[in-house]
Design a protein around this motif. Sequence first.
Motif, PDB file in Angstrom:
ATOM      1  N   ARG A   1      -4.823   0.398  -2.381  1.00 38.94           N
ATOM      2  CA  ARG A   1      -3.379   0.264  -2.551  1.00 38.94           C
ATOM      3  C   ARG A   1      -2.724   1.580  -2.949  1.00 38.94           C
TER       4      ARG A   1
ATOM      5  N   ARG B   1       1.580   3.685 -10.205  1.00 37.04           N
ATOM      6  CA  ARG B   1       1.915   3.267  -8.849  1.00 37.04           C
ATOM      7  C   ARG B   1       1.539   1.794  -8.589  1.00 37.04           C
TER       8      ARG B   1
ATOM      9  N   ARG C   1       0.839  -1.202   0.000  1.00 37.07           N
ATOM     10  CA  ARG C   1       0.000   0.000   0.000  1.00 37.07           C
ATOM     11  C   ARG C   1       0.872   1.249   0.000  1.00 37.07           C
ATOM     12  N   GLN C   2       0.501   2.216  -0.858  1.00 30.72           N
ATOM     13  CA  GLN C   2       1.244   3.477  -0.937  1.00 30.72           C
ATOM     14  C   GLN C   2       0.974   4.320   0.312  1.00 30.72           C
ATOM     15  N   SER C   3       1.966   5.100   0.685  1.00 28.25           N
ATOM     16  CA  SER C   3       1.850   5.880   1.931  1.00 28.25           C
ATOM     17  C   SER C   3       1.876   7.388   1.717  1.00 28.25           C
ATOM     18  N   ASP C   4       1.940   7.844   0.443  1.00 28.53           N
ATOM     19  CA  ASP C   4       2.056   9.291   0.192  1.00 28.53           C
ATOM     20  C   ASP C   4       0.793   9.855  -0.436  1.00 28.53           C
ATOM     21  N   TYR C   5      -0.344   9.223  -0.211  1.00 26.37           N
ATOM     22  CA  TYR C   5      -1.587   9.696  -0.835  1.00 26.37           C
ATOM     23  C   TYR C   5      -1.945  11.105  -0.349  1.00 26.37           C
TER      24      TYR C   5
ATOM     25  N   GLY D   1      -3.413   4.225  -1.494  1.00 23.32           N
ATOM     26  CA  GLY D   1      -3.228   4.910  -0.220  1.00 23.32           C
ATOM     27  C   GLY D   1      -4.414   5.705   0.239  1.00 23.32           C
TER      28      GLY D   1
END
Length: 723
Positions: A107, A42, A9-13, A109
């Motif tokens: 995913r 991404r 999972r992306q963390s910079d959304y 974020g």
Amino acid sequence: MPFISKIERQSDYHLFPSTTPIVIDNGASYFRIGWAGETEPRVIFRNIVQRPRHKATGETVTIVGDHDPALLRYFDCTRSGPRSAFDSNVVYQFEIMEYILDFAFDRLGANGSRIDHPVLITECVCNPVQSRSKMAELLFETYGVPFVAFGVDAAFSYKYNQQLGVCGKDGLALCPGFTTTHVIPFIDGEPVYKGSCRTNIGGYHITDYLKQLLSLKYPHHMTRFTWEKVEDLKMEHCYIAQDYFSEVRLFQKGDKEAEDKTRCWQLPWIPPPTEEPPSEEEVARKAAIRERQGQRLREMAEAKRSSRINELENELHGLEFLLQQLEHVEEHNIPSFLSETGYVSKQEIESAVQKVTQSLRKAKGEPKGDQAEAEEKTDPATNERFPLINIPDNMLTPEQLKEKRRQLFLKTTSEGRQRAKQKRFESELERERKNQQDEEKRLENPELYLEQLRAKYKDLSEKVEQRKRLKTNGNHTNGNNFSGGVGRGERLNAAQRERMRLLTTAAFDRGKGEDTFGARDEDWQLYKLMSKDNDDDDEGPDQDEAEMARLSSRLQELDPTFVPKSEIITSQPVEVPRLRPLTKEDFQILLGVERFRCPEILFRPNWVAVDQAGLDEMTGVSIRRLSPVGQEVEERLTNSIFITGGSSLFPGMSKRLVAGIRMIRPCGSPIRVVKASDPVLDAWRGAAAYATAPQFLTQTFSRTDYYEKGEDWLRRYQLRYTL
């Protein structure tokens, strides 16, 4: 809902402002999502959903895209296979599409169910308004998206490569995708959809065709041909043949060039362990062990034999002592004297003595001839062995009557054995006499003797075959002028026909009145006649076949070229497959003709029952739909033929297209085929670059526009690619 996936999972959304659009390339094969202005998406995953149940808890989980196969041992996937939201290249299962979008935004974020970013999502060429409307409704109602824009993936790829200088403003975009293939003409940088065309052939059909061919070629390894593995084989080994039939003839010849083009896939194989021959010391050691074991067994057998001999000798001494005592006992006191011994009469004791004597001789290993001579010597003394046979029954006690019946049985059995032995002896003498006569005849005239043997063998074989035909439906008629069988009456012999006559008569008489069969003795005589099997003919074929076998063996001895009829009939038996150890070659998958035969369906869809135009013919169809545009425009279109999509990665695609298009265009027409810089990701990159333009929001529509203007406006909605 719980998701299972290997994608992190992306963390910079939260770092992206709400004005930054989210770009989605919603392909039938793969789903790609990312941010506008970036060069790479991404999140990328396969556009499929599977919802199995956990085997222990029963909880339903959602598996989107690729997953770890090791996790599937915890889930029951038999009732829920992979499902796609697409029918061909049109989204129609929006329940599955919702699972995919949930997973994609998760995913990426996103926190919560609301997405505060504009969304640019791709669709197919001439997407039906119902599918477009449902997708807009899903994005607006479920995720709260403020603005939405729809664009064609092939158009985004064309515009992206136009900016890179790969293709011109006027050209044809060929997009062989996963389930369909499109051709879109571009004039002045904008797609002209009235000239586009579609064929329902794509990478999915190539993979499925390759899977079928390999399963037919290697049926014992069908479980190895999973969809993912066949897809990898297709992308790694398949290519487009410049001339299909020339390539096939090359493989038919089987020369070195064809061998070089053949690829081998080695399946896992463990060679069987090779057993080394034992050393001389090991052989000697095992031989010594076997000798010791044999010696031990011999000693045990000898001890058992000695014990048995001792028991029999003691029993014989006891019986002889009992007989000696009986000589001093008066006749009327014998029953009372024998009451405690278990014997009834003196004759029974003598019979027991004889049996024990025979058993003792057998235990001591005396020759059988001695036993036979002893039996022959005792045969004349039948009256002594069976003294009760000639005594009337009224003079015997019940115990003596029982003993008399036993002696009668023993005497009959003994006489039967003697008769059988004498018959065997006489038949052996007769056989030796016949053999001696045959040998004398052969020595007198060998050729005449051999000819007579062959004639006799031929007559016997015809006789046996005739009898076999009469027992089954043969080459006669059954009275109805139909060949191929005989009636049952013609197959029966005289005795069987007589039995059938008796049965018919009895059944006829039974129907005349009261059934009294069995009340008279004559009825039981008739029953015996009907039940008795006096089929004398059944013994005939057995004797004839035995004589045939004797003649056959004799002819084989005298004439090496003689072949019996039974061997002629079965000269070509069905070969029983012989088991052999599996080798490394048995676990090799060879890809030869399949390498170029499967991608050929892009140019010949009729091979897989799709009656549509091939990839090269579609360019001519698209240009004809644009008419009249002028000769100059047509030349500009054919001078910039752009191919994109996953199925354009096959080697030889460009040259094959040039050769095919040249055959349908006028002589001298300029033809140039170019390939996208990245046929797989250029559609998303073109859409990401398009969404960064300041005028992008002018090409979107909001939720308010969707509900106020309705489906008619949405049907006419078209994105402008030149801003």
